[in-house]
Motif scaffolding. Sequence first.
Motif, short mmCIF file in Angstrom:
data_model
loop_
_atom_site.label_atom_id
_atom_site.label_comp_id
_atom_site.label_asym_id
_atom_site.label_seq_id
_atom_site.Cartn_x
_atom_site.Cartn_y
_atom_site.Cartn_z
N VAL A 158 43.04 53.09 42.94
CA VAL A 158 41.74 52.43 42.98
C VAL A 158 41.20 52.12 41.59
O VAL A 158 41.30 52.93 40.67
CB VAL A 158 40.71 53.29 43.74
N LYS A 159 40.59 50.93 41.46
CA LYS A 159 39.87 50.55 40.24
C LYS A 159 38.38 50.48 40.55
O LYS A 159 37.98 49.96 41.59
CB LYS A 159 40.37 49.20 39.72
N ILE A 160 37.59 51.02 39.65
CA ILE A 160 36.13 50.96 39.79
C ILE A 160 35.62 49.64 39.23
O ILE A 160 35.89 49.31 38.07
CB ILE A 160 35.46 52.14 39.07
N LEU A 161 34.89 48.90 40.06
CA LEU A 161 34.35 47.60 39.67
C LEU A 161 32.85 47.67 39.41
O LEU A 161 32.13 48.43 40.05
CB LEU A 161 34.58 46.56 40.77
N ASP A 162 32.40 46.82 38.48
CA ASP A 162 30.97 46.63 38.31
C ASP A 162 30.50 45.50 39.24
O ASP A 162 31.28 44.98 40.04
CB ASP A 162 30.63 46.31 36.85
N THR A 182 26.90 40.56 29.26
CA THR A 182 28.06 40.73 28.38
C THR A 182 28.18 42.16 27.90
O THR A 182 29.26 42.76 27.92
CB THR A 182 27.96 39.78 27.17
N PHE A 183 27.06 42.73 27.48
CA PHE A 183 27.06 44.11 26.99
C PHE A 183 27.32 45.10 28.13
O PHE A 183 28.07 46.06 27.98
CB PHE A 183 25.73 44.44 26.32
N ARG A 199 33.68 39.72 39.00
CA ARG A 199 33.34 38.39 38.49
C ARG A 199 32.21 38.49 37.48
O ARG A 199 31.33 39.35 37.57
CB ARG A 199 32.96 37.46 39.64
N ILE A 200 32.25 37.61 36.49
CA ILE A 200 31.23 37.61 35.45
C ILE A 200 29.94 36.99 35.97
O ILE A 200 28.85 37.46 35.70
CB ILE A 200 31.72 36.85 34.20
N GLY A 201 30.07 35.92 36.74
CA GLY A 201 28.89 35.26 37.30
C GLY A 201 29.25 34.53 38.58
O GLY A 201 30.29 34.78 39.19
N LEU A 202 28.41 33.61 38.95
CA LEU A 202 28.62 32.85 40.19
C LEU A 202 29.66 31.75 40.03
O LEU A 202 30.00 31.08 41.01
CB LEU A 202 27.29 32.22 40.62
N TYR A 203 30.18 31.57 38.82
CA TYR A 203 31.01 30.43 38.51
C TYR A 203 32.50 30.71 38.43
O TYR A 203 33.31 29.78 38.42
CB TYR A 203 30.57 29.83 37.15
N ASP A 204 32.90 31.97 38.35
CA ASP A 204 34.31 32.25 38.07
C ASP A 204 35.08 32.85 39.25
O ASP A 204 36.26 33.17 39.11
CB ASP A 204 34.44 33.15 36.84
N MET A 205 34.41 33.01 40.38
CA MET A 205 35.07 33.55 41.56
C MET A 205 34.21 33.23 42.77
O MET A 205 32.98 33.24 42.69
CB MET A 205 35.26 35.06 41.42
N VAL A 206 34.85 32.96 43.91
CA VAL A 206 34.12 32.70 45.15
C VAL A 206 33.84 34.02 45.85
O VAL A 206 34.73 34.83 46.04
CB VAL A 206 34.91 31.77 46.09
N MET A 207 32.58 34.22 46.23
CA MET A 207 32.19 35.39 47.00
C MET A 207 31.42 34.90 48.22
O MET A 207 30.26 34.51 48.12
CB MET A 207 31.33 36.33 46.18
#
Length: 282
Positions: free
Chosen positions: A130-134, A144-145, A159-167
């Motif tokens: 398992v990997k822990i995700l933010d 970023t910080f 995902r960093i924001g709404l633009y780099d992955m579909v959720m």
Amino acid sequence: MKKSGFNAQEIELIINHAFQEDIGNGDITTNNIVPENKLASASMTAKADGIIAGIDIAEMVFRKLDENLEWNPKIKDGDSVKKGDVILEIKGTFRALLTGERLALNLMQRMSGIATETAKYVAETKGSKVKILDTRKTVPGLRTFDKYAVKMGGGTNHRIGLYDMVMIKDNHIKMAGTITAAVEQVRKSIPSEIKVEVETTNLQEVEEAVNAGADIIMLDNMSNELMCEAVDLINGKALIEASGNMNLERISGVAKTGVDFISVGALTHSVIALDISQNIII
């Protein structure tokens, strides 16, 4: 230029905004008491056990005030410290050390608090895949910080924001009508390399998400027993993320269900800053 993976221009904008907020037209107390070229030394010390993050950010803060200062870190980001450990030493103008102190500490304390909490969750999953995700539950302007600090604690960035992955979540599904329709609609418009994740709350939705070809299936607010059933149903056809009401007491049991990821909003939305002090020597 990049430092520790940071985009220097982005960090410059963040720090400039923070300086404008805190310093404005100038530090009227320091500037009217401390001679302009007076030199001093300072050290930052951990006042609690934890994981340090943000050393390079603190340096960037101080260098905007004194580009010639001497910077001597004793550890690096991601290292653990005990109460009383010296994190870094600085020599520069007294004005720079005073004026930059609060901003540098605010950022380092928050980032180190995130890294420290993340490390606790990672420790609970030791021995598993398992990997822990933010999550996106970050302070606006500081994502970023926040996400960097998660990495320093051993976590993995979602995902960093709404633009780099579909959720695709429940309200998207309501709009599209079904999970299948929602996945089909986004697949028509996005590049093939962008991953599609679907939020599910029961086994029927899990099965539909599998059949729709989701890359990642989120098991949202499910019991451990139900997650085990979902993992068996998915059977390697998609990656699996567990989410919802995740805490340290529960994390080990969730890891044993066979999921690939566990996302934890508390890493960044309920931060307890790591106590760090700065001591100046004239």
